[in-house]
Design a protein around this motif. Structure first.
Motif, PDB file in Angstrom:
ATOM      1  N   ASP A  64       0.874  -1.181   0.075  1.00 24.56           N
ATOM      2  CA  ASP A  64       0.038   0.105   0.041  1.00 24.56           C
ATOM      3  C   ASP A  64       0.888   1.380   0.092  1.00 24.56           C
ATOM      4  O   ASP A  64       0.410   2.186  -0.281  1.00 24.56           O
ATOM      5  N   ARG A  65       1.904   1.088   0.713  1.00 24.83           N
ATOM      6  CA  ARG A  65       2.903   2.462   0.577  1.00 24.83           C
ATOM      7  C   ARG A  65       3.434   2.549  -0.721  1.00 24.83           C
ATOM      8  O   ARG A  65       3.733   3.851  -1.178  1.00 24.83           O
ATOM      9  N   ARG A  66       3.625   1.467  -1.345  1.00 19.49           N
ATOM     10  CA  ARG A  66       4.173   1.686  -2.862  1.00 19.49           C
ATOM     11  C   ARG A  66       3.220   2.234  -3.778  1.00 19.49           C
ATOM     12  O   ARG A  66       3.690   2.954  -4.502  1.00 19.49           O
ATOM     13  N   VAL A  67       1.788   1.891  -3.573  1.00 19.28           N
ATOM     14  CA  VAL A  67       0.891   2.198  -4.364  1.00 19.28           C
ATOM     15  C   VAL A  67      -0.074   3.284  -3.788  1.00 19.28           C
ATOM     16  O   VAL A  67      -0.484   3.255  -2.874  1.00 19.28           O
ATOM     17  N   GLN A  68       0.374   4.645  -4.231  1.00 24.22           N
ATOM     18  CA  GLN A  68      -0.376   5.855  -3.304  1.00 24.22           C
ATOM     19  C   GLN A  68      -1.081   6.547  -4.364  1.00 24.22           C
ATOM     20  O   GLN A  68      -0.968   6.617  -5.808  1.00 24.22           O
ATOM     21  N   GLU A  69      -2.043   7.344  -4.108  1.00 28.18           N
ATOM     22  CA  GLU A  69      -2.873   8.005  -4.905  1.00 28.18           C
ATOM     23  C   GLU A  69      -2.116   9.404  -5.124  1.00 28.18           C
ATOM     24  O   GLU A  69      -1.401  10.020  -4.260  1.00 28.18           O
ATOM     25  N   ASN A  71      -1.939  13.291  -6.569  1.00 25.82           N
ATOM     26  CA  ASN A  71      -2.619  14.561  -6.604  1.00 25.82           C
ATOM     27  C   ASN A  71      -2.743  15.241  -8.026  1.00 25.82           C
ATOM     28  O   ASN A  71      -1.744  14.850  -8.890  1.00 25.82           O
ATOM     29  N   GLU A  72      -3.468  16.329  -8.221  1.00 25.99           N
ATOM     30  CA  GLU A  72      -3.444  16.971  -9.622  1.00 25.99           C
ATOM     31  C   GLU A  72      -2.132  17.551 -10.120  1.00 25.99           C
ATOM     32  O   GLU A  72      -1.821  17.323 -11.235  1.00 25.99           O
ATOM     33  N   ALA A  73      -1.333  18.039  -9.235  1.00 29.45           N
ATOM     34  CA  ALA A  73      -0.021  18.656  -9.510  1.00 29.45           C
ATOM     35  C   ALA A  73       0.809  17.566  -9.915  1.00 29.45           C
ATOM     36  O   ALA A  73       1.687  17.661 -11.132  1.00 29.45           O
ATOM     37  N   ASP A  74       0.762  16.279  -9.455  1.00 31.07           N
ATOM     38  CA  ASP A  74       1.747  15.383  -9.819  1.00 31.07           C
ATOM     39  C   ASP A  74       1.299  14.673 -11.064  1.00 31.07           C
ATOM     40  O   ASP A  74       2.017  14.325 -12.172  1.00 31.07           O
ATOM     41  N   ILE A  75      -0.011  14.614 -11.403  1.00 28.37           N
ATOM     42  CA  ILE A  75      -0.825  14.238 -12.639  1.00 28.37           C
ATOM     43  C   ILE A  75      -0.284  15.158 -13.865  1.00 28.37           C
ATOM     44  O   ILE A  75       0.132  14.669 -14.867  1.00 28.37           O
ATOM     45  N   MET A  76      -0.354  16.444 -13.577  1.00 26.50           N
ATOM     46  CA  MET A  76       0.019  17.249 -14.581  1.00 26.50           C
ATOM     47  C   MET A  76       1.408  17.199 -14.885  1.00 26.50           C
ATOM     48  O   MET A  76       1.883  17.618 -16.199  1.00 26.50           O
ATOM     49  N   LYS A  77       2.327  17.051 -14.012  1.00 24.09           N
ATOM     50  CA  LYS A  77       3.720  16.979 -14.114  1.00 24.09           C
ATOM     51  C   LYS A  77       4.190  15.817 -15.025  1.00 24.09           C
ATOM     52  O   LYS A  77       5.060  15.776 -15.927  1.00 24.09           O
ATOM     53  N   VAL A  78       3.478  14.736 -14.830  1.00 24.88           N
ATOM     54  CA  VAL A  78       3.585  13.564 -15.608  1.00 24.88           C
ATOM     55  C   VAL A  78       3.036  13.641 -16.707  1.00 24.88           C
ATOM     56  O   VAL A  78       3.883  13.210 -17.764  1.00 24.88           O
ATOM     57  N   LYS A  79       2.005  14.206 -17.279  1.00 27.20           N
ATOM     58  CA  LYS A  79       1.392  14.476 -18.424  1.00 27.20           C
ATOM     59  C   LYS A  79       2.428  15.667 -19.473  1.00 27.20           C
ATOM     60  O   LYS A  79       2.440  15.610 -20.541  1.00 27.20           O
TER      61      LYS A  79
END
Length: 118
Positions: A64-69, A71-79
């Motif tokens: 569970d520690r490895r798989v975390q939700e 947030n929107e800022a991280d999603i934008m950085k990845v995109k």
């Protein structure tokens, strides 16, 4: 029943055996096999499952520690760091790679091995 299955004891040895803890257990086991064998066995299985539950919980917590939700800022950085994808370009890349990386080479035969020419 074979001859060697039951150990011979003299009268004195038999009385000493029956007075010992093993002899008393054997006597009670013959009268109530579930109470003296089955119940402790099932109890050990249940206690073991509770004891092992802590170990499995540690494994699930680590996963569970490895798989975390995200947030929107991280999603934008990845995109933003993502490259453009075109299926035709990928197809042509794969076509070129398959020709460049290998070449058919005949394997040398052993001295007495046939050529298997049809």
């Amino acid at each position: 029943m074979s001859f060697g299955a039951k150990k011979f004891r003299s009268r004195k040895q038999q009385l000493a055996y029956e007075a010992s803890m093993a002899g008393k257990y054997q006597k009670h086991l013959k009268k109530n096999p579930f109470l003296y064998f089955g119940l402790p066995f099932c109890g050990m299985i249940v206690l073991g499952s509770y004891w092992l539950a802590d170990f499995t919980q540690v494994r699930f917590d680590r996963d569970d520690r490895r798989v975390q939700e995200m947030n929107e800022a991280d999603i934008m950085k990845v995109k933003k760091n993502q490259r453009k994808f075109d299926i035709k370009d990928e197809y042509y890349k794969l076509q070129g790679l398959s020709e460049e990386e290998w070449e058919p080479v005949r394997v040398k035969r052993l001295k007495d091995e046939s050529e298997n020419v049809w």
